[in-house]
Design an enzyme around this catalytic site. Structure first.
Site, short mmCIF file in Angstrom:
data_model
loop_
_atom_site.label_atom_id
_atom_site.label_comp_id
_atom_site.label_asym_id
_atom_site.label_seq_id
_atom_site.Cartn_x
_atom_site.Cartn_y
_atom_site.Cartn_z
CB SER A 8 24.20 23.44 50.57
OG SER A 8 24.53 22.19 49.90
CD GLU A 10 21.72 16.74 56.16
OE1 GLU A 10 22.01 16.56 54.84
OE2 GLU A 10 21.59 16.41 56.91
CB ALA A 44 11.90 6.61 58.59
CG HIS A 69 16.92 16.13 53.99
ND1 HIS A 69 17.72 15.35 54.24
CD2 HIS A 69 16.72 17.78 53.82
CE1 HIS A 69 18.60 16.28 54.03
NE2 HIS A 69 18.14 16.87 54.06
N GLY A 100 14.81 6.32 53.95
CA GLY A 100 14.87 6.77 55.52
C GLY A 100 15.19 6.15 55.88
CG ASP A 101 18.25 4.11 57.00
OD1 ASP A 101 17.70 3.38 56.54
OD2 ASP A 101 18.91 5.17 57.95
CB ALA A 117 15.04 7.77 47.75
CG HIS A 143 22.24 1.95 51.57
ND1 HIS A 143 21.60 1.00 51.69
CD2 HIS A 143 21.97 3.06 52.27
CE1 HIS A 143 20.85 1.39 53.06
NE2 HIS A 143 20.55 2.38 53.13
CE LYS A 159 19.37 7.25 45.26
NZ LYS A 159 19.50 6.95 46.73
CD GLN A 170 26.42 8.73 54.75
OE1 GLN A 170 26.15 9.97 55.57
NE2 GLN A 170 24.80 8.19 54.80
CD GLN A 206 27.36 12.75 68.96
OE1 GLN A 206 28.14 14.06 68.19
NE2 GLN A 206 26.55 13.24 70.16
CG PHE A 210 26.04 9.33 62.70
CD1 PHE A 210 24.78 7.89 62.97
CD2 PHE A 210 26.65 9.78 61.53
CE1 PHE A 210 23.97 8.61 62.19
CE2 PHE A 210 25.43 10.70 60.92
CZ PHE A 210 24.09 10.21 61.34
CG HIS A 260 24.67 19.17 51.74
ND1 HIS A 260 23.79 19.45 51.62
CD2 HIS A 260 24.34 18.17 52.69
CE1 HIS A 260 22.83 19.69 52.47
NE2 HIS A 260 23.26 18.52 53.12
P1 FAD Z 1 17.80 4.08 48.62
O1 FAD Z 1 18.41 4.95 47.57
O2 FAD Z 1 16.22 4.10 48.59
O3 FAD Z 1 18.26 3.10 48.79
C1 FAD Z 1 18.35 2.32 50.13
C2 FAD Z 1 18.82 0.99 49.48
O4 FAD Z 1 17.45 -0.06 48.42
C3 FAD Z 1 19.87 0.55 48.93
O5 FAD Z 1 21.20 -0.50 49.48
C4 FAD Z 1 19.90 0.34 47.65
O6 FAD Z 1 21.08 -0.37 47.04
C5 FAD Z 1 18.56 -0.36 47.59
N1 FAD Z 1 17.67 -0.20 46.56
C6 FAD Z 1 17.28 0.67 46.62
N2 FAD Z 1 16.55 1.02 45.54
C7 FAD Z 1 15.96 -0.27 45.00
C8 FAD Z 1 15.12 -0.88 43.99
N3 FAD Z 1 14.27 -0.36 43.08
N4 FAD Z 1 14.71 -2.25 43.96
C9 FAD Z 1 15.97 -2.70 45.12
N5 FAD Z 1 16.69 -2.31 45.85
C10 FAD Z 1 16.85 -1.15 46.16
N6 FAD Z 1 17.71 9.66 56.39
C11 FAD Z 1 15.88 10.14 57.18
O7 FAD Z 1 15.44 9.51 57.49
N7 FAD Z 1 15.75 11.99 56.69
C12 FAD Z 1 17.02 12.13 56.67
O8 FAD Z 1 16.40 13.42 56.80
C13 FAD Z 1 17.92 11.51 56.14
N8 FAD Z 1 19.09 12.47 55.43
C14 FAD Z 1 19.96 11.90 54.80
C15 FAD Z 1 21.20 13.27 53.61
C16 FAD Z 1 21.44 12.52 52.79
C17 FAD Z 1 22.29 13.29 51.67
C18 FAD Z 1 21.53 11.28 52.53
C19 FAD Z 1 23.60 10.95 52.15
C20 FAD Z 1 20.92 10.06 53.24
C21 FAD Z 1 19.88 10.91 54.49
N9 FAD Z 1 19.13 9.63 54.70
C22 FAD Z 1 18.26 10.85 55.31
C23 FAD Z 1 19.87 8.44 55.35
C24 FAD Z 1 19.31 7.79 54.62
O9 FAD Z 1 17.34 7.55 54.84
C25 FAD Z 1 19.45 5.99 54.77
O10 FAD Z 1 20.77 6.12 54.00
C26 FAD Z 1 18.45 5.50 53.94
O11 FAD Z 1 18.99 3.86 54.44
C27 FAD Z 1 18.49 5.13 52.31
O12 FAD Z 1 18.02 6.25 51.91
P2 FAD Z 1 17.95 6.33 50.49
O13 FAD Z 1 17.28 7.47 49.72
O14 FAD Z 1 19.51 6.25 49.78
O15 FAD Z 1 17.25 5.11 49.83
#
Ligand code: FAD
Length: 279
Positions: A8, A10, A44, A69, A100-101, A117, A143, A159, A170, A206, A210, A260
């Site tokens: 796939s 992106e 985000a 996404h 998201g961030d 998430a 992460h 998740k 990642q 870059q 990143f 991917h």
């Molecule tokens: P989560 O799974 O929620 O984790 C975030 C952090 O919180 C981790 O450190 C985890 O250990 C901790 N955590 C998770 N759940 C809990 C809980 N219930 N209690 C306590 N701690 C917890 N960003 C964007 O803004 N837009 C995009 O389109 C985008 N696409 C991406 C695609 C891929 C394939 C990847 C790998 C990343 C992408 N990102 C994107 C970046 C991502 O949003 C960031 O890495 C963000 O910081 C974490 O997102 P996550 O969904 O992994 O978060």
């Protein structure tokens, strides 16, 4: 597709007309490889919402399988449900669900109603059952905000338990990090496909910036070699393609369920790796 592995690509939603034309050119070239789907990133807090919709709509018009996404941080439940209803009505069947961030400087007040998430996945499942195939993010090198490797694995499992069907990682350049992660997941009873995210190397400065921000390690020997090319972009790309091809080869040989590619809306670097692999 001649194998049952999933390939796939992106894309990010472009800001300008010219950027959109580039995206279309890249998609036309990459779609010839018959990928499983294209995904489109989402800023985000909804920062790219209209642009993400525009790219998703165009892909759908081309009859291309599309996975938008969706990130939950900085948005209310209602805002997210509106987007999900839109995708549901459009008969979109795949999503990449993320936290998201938030941009640095965003206040706590803008965090939104869903903090992680796993909560987003839970909400999607509650409302739409199995309509969407949900991918989540995975971090073989962990992460950057995780308290520990163990805590991050547990959070990844949340998740999966919430209903994720698959994961995309990642990017990373060390295949052992991936294999070790997959093994630990398997020991924890996680059995969804974990597809490696692949970042082609095209620009060292870059990539270094990143990678520091997202916690992806560029091995020292690769960094040093890339640094030695200076402004020689062609040299960087040729060496980068070699390194990433070898990474992909090792991942596929070791049983990865697909790849991917983070295309950055450019077809050439991904095509080069694809052709090197003889896929
Ligand atoms: P989560 O799974 O929620 O984790 C975030 C952090 O919180 C981790 O450190 C985890 O250990 C901790 N955590 C998770 N759940 C809990 C809980 N219930 N209690 C306590 N701690 C917890 N960003 C964007 O803004 N837009 C995009 O389109 C985008 N696409 C991406 C695609 C891929 C394939 C990847 C790998 C990343 C992408 N990102 C994107 C970046 C991502 O949003 C960031 O890495 C963000 O910081 C974490 O997102 P996550 O969904 O992994 O978060």
């Amino acid at each position: 597709m001649t194998t049952n592995r999933s390939f796939s690509f992106e894309l990010f939603p472009p800001k300008t007309e010219k950027g959109f034309e580039n995206l279309k050119t890249a998609v036309n070239q990459l779609n010839a490889l018959n990928p499983e789907f294209f995904s489109v990133t989402y800023g985000a807090g909804g920062s790219t919402q209209d642009r993400t919709f525009a790219s998703v709509d165009w892909l759908r018009e081309q009859q291309i399988e599309t996975a938008p996404h969706l990130s939950c941080i900085g948005s209310s439940r209602e805002e997210i449900l509106q987007i999900l209803d839109r995708y549901h009505e459009q008969k979109i069947r795949r999503l990449v669900a993320l936290r998201g961030d938030l941009p640095s400087g965003a206040g706590l007040g803008s965090l939104g109603e869903l903090n992680y998430a796993n909560e987003l996945v839970e909400m999607i499942k509650e409302r739409y059952g199995d309509h969407f195939y949900i991918e989540v993010a995975a971090y073989p090198e962990f992460h950057p905000q995780a308290n520990s490797a163990k805590a991050d694995l547990k959070n990844f499992k949340r998740k999966v338990e919430a209903g994720a069907d698959g994961a995309i990682t990642q990017y990373f350049y060390n295949p052992d990090a991936y294999f070790c992660f997959v093994e630990e997941c398997s020991d924890m009873g996680i059995d969804i496909p974990i597809v490696p995210g692949i970042m082609p190397i095209t620009n060292y400065v870059q990539l270094a910036r990143f990678s520091d921000a997202c916690g992806a390690e560029i091995p020292r020997w690769v960094r040093r070699r890339l640094e030695s090319f200076g402004d020689d972009l062609e040299g960087i790309r040729a060496f980068g393609a070699e390194v990433v091809t070898e990474l992909c080869r090792r991942l596929l040989d070791g049983g990865a369920p697909g790849l991917h590619f983070y295309t950055m809306n450019q077809a050439t670097p991904t095509l080069k790796i694809w052709n090197n692999l003889g896929l």
